[in-house]
Design an enzyme around this catalytic site. Structure first.
Site, PDB file in Angstrom:
ATOM      1  N   SER A   1       0.873 -20.235  12.027  1.00 30.11           N
ATOM      2  CA  SER A   1       1.392 -19.044  11.314  1.00 30.11           C
ATOM      3  C   SER A   1       1.393 -19.129   9.747  1.00 30.11           C
ATOM      4  O   SER A   1       1.369 -18.052   8.955  1.00 30.11           O
ATOM      5  CB  SER A   1       2.949 -18.908  11.470  1.00 30.11           C
ATOM      6  OG  SER A   1       3.188 -18.715  12.837  1.00 30.11           O
TER       7      SER A   1
ATOM      8  N   GLU B   1      10.076  -9.608  10.913  1.00 32.39           N
ATOM      9  CA  GLU B   1       9.246 -10.541  11.866  1.00 32.39           C
ATOM     10  C   GLU B   1       9.947 -10.762  13.241  1.00 32.39           C
ATOM     11  O   GLU B   1      11.231 -11.002  13.060  1.00 32.39           O
ATOM     12  CB  GLU B   1       9.178 -11.846  11.291  1.00 32.39           C
ATOM     13  CG  GLU B   1       8.156 -12.807  12.413  1.00 32.39           C
ATOM     14  CD  GLU B   1       8.758 -14.296  12.050  1.00 32.39           C
ATOM     15  OE1 GLU B   1       9.378 -14.808  11.254  1.00 32.39           O
ATOM     16  OE2 GLU B   1       7.661 -15.124  12.438  1.00 32.39           O
TER      17      GLU B   1
ATOM     18  N   ASP C   1       7.181 -16.557  19.419  1.00 30.69           N
ATOM     19  CA  ASP C   1       6.514 -17.780  19.452  1.00 30.69           C
ATOM     20  C   ASP C   1       7.341 -19.112  19.950  1.00 30.69           C
ATOM     21  O   ASP C   1       6.625 -19.755  20.727  1.00 30.69           O
ATOM     22  CB  ASP C   1       6.340 -18.158  17.823  1.00 30.69           C
ATOM     23  CG  ASP C   1       5.337 -19.212  17.836  1.00 30.69           C
ATOM     24  OD1 ASP C   1       4.391 -19.200  17.932  1.00 30.69           O
ATOM     25  OD2 ASP C   1       6.015 -20.245  17.240  1.00 30.69           O
TER      26      ASP C   1
ATOM     27  N   HIS D   1       6.305 -21.587  23.034  1.00 32.07           N
ATOM     28  CA  HIS D   1       6.120 -22.818  22.792  1.00 32.07           C
ATOM     29  C   HIS D   1       7.172 -23.855  24.167  1.00 32.07           C
ATOM     30  O   HIS D   1       6.397 -24.909  24.244  1.00 32.07           O
ATOM     31  CB  HIS D   1       6.544 -23.468  21.577  1.00 32.07           C
ATOM     32  CG  HIS D   1       5.621 -23.175  20.399  1.00 32.07           C
ATOM     33  ND1 HIS D   1       4.223 -23.559  20.402  1.00 32.07           N
ATOM     34  CD2 HIS D   1       5.468 -22.478  19.219  1.00 32.07           C
ATOM     35  CE1 HIS D   1       3.510 -23.179  19.595  1.00 32.07           C
ATOM     36  NE2 HIS D   1       4.289 -22.591  18.660  1.00 32.07           N
TER      37      HIS D   1
END
Length: 538
Positions: free
Chosen positions: A136, A355, A360, A364
């Site tokens: 990122s 954001e 994300d 993961h």
């Protein structure tokens, strides 16, 4: 600091000037200038806009797109709102669209997320200057500075070496948020991740190492060499009158190790003794610091000029778990709404970055349910912005990178997106039994190419060579982890393109397949950030 600010402004203005003449606009044939100090073709990094291949290519692409028959003039946008879904690849968008629709009692496939109604869209290439599949740090740096860089580095040119403090000094790139502050606009950073995490940090900080979030994360040599941690850079932000709104997680990165977190009792992470939350309120007149939902909703937005909200000691809760938080946390939509209410009070306009940071993290962990819920939460935040922002606002929605997340099999339309695959029979009707693999075992529609694999919550990585019998489990449970082909402790990013959606003045520049750093140039063109920054200098 004032001299440095002016040098950065002049460097970016010089780059715009080059685009309008034949001397040097390709980044090769330009007349060499003095060594950096005057903003021309030096090598100390401050003039990256005149020599950086990524910056020049993005600038050229926007210049060509601006010649289209539908072209708003430069500077038509008063405001810019940039939404980033961290890890929100195209497969995540498709699955979240279906998930939201099914939550509403529909089959799901026909549903549209809020930003999928935008008039313009395109595809974005996400590779960094040194990796096919990025993290990122370089991707967000590209979006907000106009130039690609190396993995792990925040808004520093790729001339630097990751983790080498001295190599990055003098190679800082100016972000869109910094330009907005120089222009006298109001600015905001909102995230469900730590405010010091890579994506929000790239908007306001410069670092050769994304993990230097507090001084305790830094090697002594880097501190001795003059580098500073990311949290302190938010408080010490030198441009304009400072960032007006900063909302997210990461509370302990702003607290000294002599103080305990008010929610969990854990010690602060700062070794330098600084309490950055109190420094925020001391530095800014009419400012507030809040750390829970009640405090946040009680803030008088009419009188508060600078607002810092840190709602977790680390990342904020996933949307699926937010209601379980004992101290209370605002949703991404609530943070976006109140941030806009504050920023809109400035007649000179605003720049806001929002954001959805935990999409994300759920990926993961191999946990599709939470990734999809957080994607829908981002869609709700965009919906709020669509309602509150006027026609003079450019809104971009994109992702920094994708994940190895798949939608597979041939499920019948309306099949639960988190469920087992049920296909259609030879007549095209819903089959009466589940689809099975070569061994007669059912499988889910959603899966991962790598990661922890089958399990629930934080159970260990599944190392079994045989597939589990999913008939025995509730695969729609929020804690369920989808199967993965390659067993890894953490699922990885993916290298394919991500989508970008645009509405408002300048949105027509977003079309086709573009480099990620081009998105800065869209925002810069639409809002004329560099010219406004220059005009606002004393």
């Amino acid at each position: 600091m004032e001299m440095k600010k002016l040098a950065l402004v002049m460097a970016t203005i010089a780059a715009l000037g080059l685009a309008g003449c034949n001397d040097g606009d390709d980044g090769v044939a330009g007349t060499p200038g003095a060594d950096g100090a005057n903003g021309n073709n030096g090598t100390d990094g401050r003039d990256f806009t005149a020599v950086n291949q990524w910056y020049l290519a993005g600038q050229s692409t926007v210049a060509k797109a601006a010649e289209s028959t539908i072209s708003d003039p430069a500077g038509k946008a008063k405001n810019v709102i940039l939404f980033v879904g961290d890890g929100m690849g195209v497969s995540t968008l498709t699955a979240a669209r279906i998930f939201e629709g099914q939550q509403q009692g529909k089959s799901g496939e026909e549903n549209r997320l809020s930003f999928e109604t935008f008039p313009y869209s395109g595809l974005v290439k996400t590779y960094s200057s040194n990796q096919q599949t990025p993290d990122s740090a370089p991707t967000m740096s590209a979006i907000v500075t106009g130039a690609k860089t190396k993995d792990g580095m925040l808004s520093i040119t790729d001339d630097a070496v990751r983790g080498d403090c001295a190599s990055g000094q003098g190679h800082e790139m100016v972000s869109a948020l910094a330009l907005a502050e120089m222009a006298g606009m109001s600015t905001g950073v909102v995230s469900t991740a730590r405010l010091t995490h890579a994506t929000p940090a790239a908007t306001y900080a410069h670092s050769v190492e994304r993990n230097w979030e507090a001084d305790s994360n830094m090697p002594a040599a880097a501190i001795t060499a003059g580098c500073t941690d990311i949290a302190s850079q938010l408080i010490d932000f030198p441009y304009g009158d400072g960032i007006e709104v900063a909302l997210g997680g990461g509370r302990t990165y702003f607290m000294p190790n002599t103080e305990n977190d008010p929610e969990y009792g854990s010690a602060g992470r700062r070794n330098d003794g600084r309490d950055l939350t109190s420094e925020w309120t001391s530095k800014h007149a009419g400012s507030s610091y809040v750390w829970n939902l009640d405090q946040f909703m009680s803030v008088d937005l009419a009188t508060t000029k600078h607002l810092l909200g840190l709602f977790e000691n680390s990342h904020m809760q996933y949307e699926a778990d937010r209601s379980d938080d004992s101290a209370g946390e605002p949703s991404l939509a609530q943070m976006t709404s109140r941030a806009l209410d504050m920023l809109k009070q400035n007649d000179k306009g605003y720049f806001l970055m929002v954001e959805g940071g935990r999409i994300d993290h759920a990926h993961h962990a191999g946990n599709a349910a939470r990734a999809l819920e957080d994607t829908v939460a981002l869609s709700e935040a965009v919906r709020v912005a669509m309602e509150k922002a006027g026609p003079d606002t450019l809104i971009l929605v994109t992702a920094d990178h994708s994940h190895v997340f798949t939608i597979a099999g041939y499920p019948v339309r309306g099949n639960p997106i988190l469920g087992l695959v049920r296909s259609v029979d030879e007549n095209g009707e819903a089959a009466k039994t589940l689809s099975v693999d070569a061994n007669g075992m059912p499988y889910t529609t959603l899966g991962y190419a790598n990661g922890p694999g089958f399990g629930f919550g934080s159970s260990p990585v599944n190392m079994a060579s045989a597939r589990p019998d999913l008939n025995l489990y509730d695969v729609t449970d929020v804690d369920y982890r989808q199967e993965a082909t390659v067993p890894l402790g953490s699922e990885t990013h993916a290298g394919e393109d991500v989508a970008v959606y645009a509405m408002g003045p300048g949105a027509q520049l977003v079309t086709g397949s573009v480099e990620q750093n081009m998105l800065f140039h869209v925002m810069n063109y639409a809002a004329d950030l560099e010219a406004r920054a220059e005009a606002n200098q004393p």
